[in-house]
Design an enzyme around this catalytic site. Structure first.
Site, mmCIF file in Angstrom:
data_model
loop_
_atom_site.group_PDB
_atom_site.id
_atom_site.type_symbol
_atom_site.label_atom_id
_atom_site.label_comp_id
_atom_site.label_asym_id
_atom_site.label_seq_id
_atom_site.Cartn_x
_atom_site.Cartn_y
_atom_site.Cartn_z
ATOM 1 N N ILE A 166 0.835 -1.206 0.000
ATOM 2 C CA ILE A 166 0.000 0.000 0.000
ATOM 3 C C ILE A 166 0.866 1.251 0.000
ATOM 4 O O ILE A 166 0.602 2.208 -0.748
ATOM 5 C CB ILE A 166 -0.950 -0.009 1.210
ATOM 6 N N VAL B 216 2.339 1.855 -3.472
ATOM 7 C CA VAL B 216 1.375 2.343 -4.454
ATOM 8 C C VAL B 216 0.880 3.748 -4.105
ATOM 9 O O VAL B 216 0.704 4.598 -4.980
ATOM 10 C CB VAL B 216 0.188 1.362 -4.564
ATOM 11 N N GLU B 217 0.668 4.003 -2.816
ATOM 12 C CA GLU B 217 0.104 5.291 -2.410
ATOM 13 C C GLU B 217 1.104 6.436 -2.544
ATOM 14 O O GLU B 217 0.753 7.528 -2.987
ATOM 15 C CB GLU B 217 -0.394 5.220 -0.963
ATOM 16 N N SER B 218 2.351 6.211 -2.143
ATOM 17 C CA SER B 218 3.292 7.335 -2.068
ATOM 18 C C SER B 218 4.664 7.050 -2.654
ATOM 19 O O SER B 218 5.490 7.962 -2.713
ATOM 20 C CB SER B 218 3.474 7.755 -0.598
ATOM 21 N N TRP C 49 -10.811 1.762 1.030
ATOM 22 C CA TRP C 49 -9.683 2.680 1.254
ATOM 23 C C TRP C 49 -9.632 3.715 0.136
ATOM 24 O O TRP C 49 -9.423 4.907 0.376
ATOM 25 C CB TRP C 49 -8.388 1.871 1.287
#
Length: 220
Positions: A99, A102-104, A170
């Site tokens: 996560i 992928v997110e940051s 999410w």
């Protein structure tokens, strides 16, 4: 609580054979991920066409994004907090790692246009539910950010029962998942986000737990 990878098993077996994760690491050492090649810099990292990834400006042209996740200083720096949050909140460290990637892209100072902060891109609304006021005021700090995200993820998995639905909540919000009957809603961005995280999570599981992951792939 069942290990999160058990909730992933039906999804891993059902992933389309052509599902892929594409990416590249730029000359500054920053990793970029996408569910498709956005331009000529992207190469397949996961899936049937995966091959060695050339890194611009690097002598070692065989490095891949998975290797980058093993050796990048910004990734290593937060791994103790990832493991700590995984233990405390009952989620897989590999899922948290996927996560964050992928997110940051492990950029701890990342801020989205809608105000999501830090490694796990936590919104102020999320912080009001899953962090104390003191923590919410310091949400950009990696340890607080990871623990807040891990609390949220554990809660979503408990309530929706499956990792794909939790990841969809999410990304798109809990209401969108409820309206879709507890499944991933028919939203292109959300479906791409869920598949991207699941692909990377599955690859990290195979890498960190090869014997168990190999047995999982043999299920009919």
């Amino acid at each position: 609580m069942r290990p999160a990878w058990l909730l992933l098993l039906p999804l891993a077996l059902a992933l389309p054979a052509r599902a892929e994760l594409w990416g590249y690491v730029d000359a500054a050492g920053v990793a970029h991920f996408a569910p498709r090649p956005l331009d000529s810099r992207y190469s397949p990292v996961l899936g049937g066409m995966a091959r060695a990834l050339h890194v611009p400006g690097k002598a070692d042209s065989g490095a891949t994004l998975l290797t980058w996740l093993d050796i990048a200083p910004e990734v290593k720096a937060v791994q103790p907090w990832v493991r700590e949050a995984a233990r405390q909140h009952g989620v897989d460290a590999e899922l948290l790692k996927a996560i964050i990637a992928v997110e940051s892209g492990y950029q701890k100072g990342a801020v989205s246009p809608r105000g999501a902060l830090g490694l796990m891109q936590i919104t102020p609304e999320t912080a009001s539910r899953y962090a104390t006021p003191a923590e919410a005021a310091r949400l950009i700090e990696p340890r607080i950010n990871i623990h807040t995200g891990a609390r949220m993820l554990a809660d979503l998995i408990r309530r929706f029962g499956h990792i794909d639905a939790a990841l969809a909540a999410w990304n798109a919000g809990e209401g969108a998942v409820r309206r879709a009957g507890g499944r991933v809603p028919d939203i292109d961005e959300t479906q791409a986000h869920v598949q991207l995280v699941l692909e990377l999570y599955w690859a990290l599981l195979q890498q960190s737990q090869p014997a168990r992951a190999q047995r999982l792939t043999l299920h009919p």
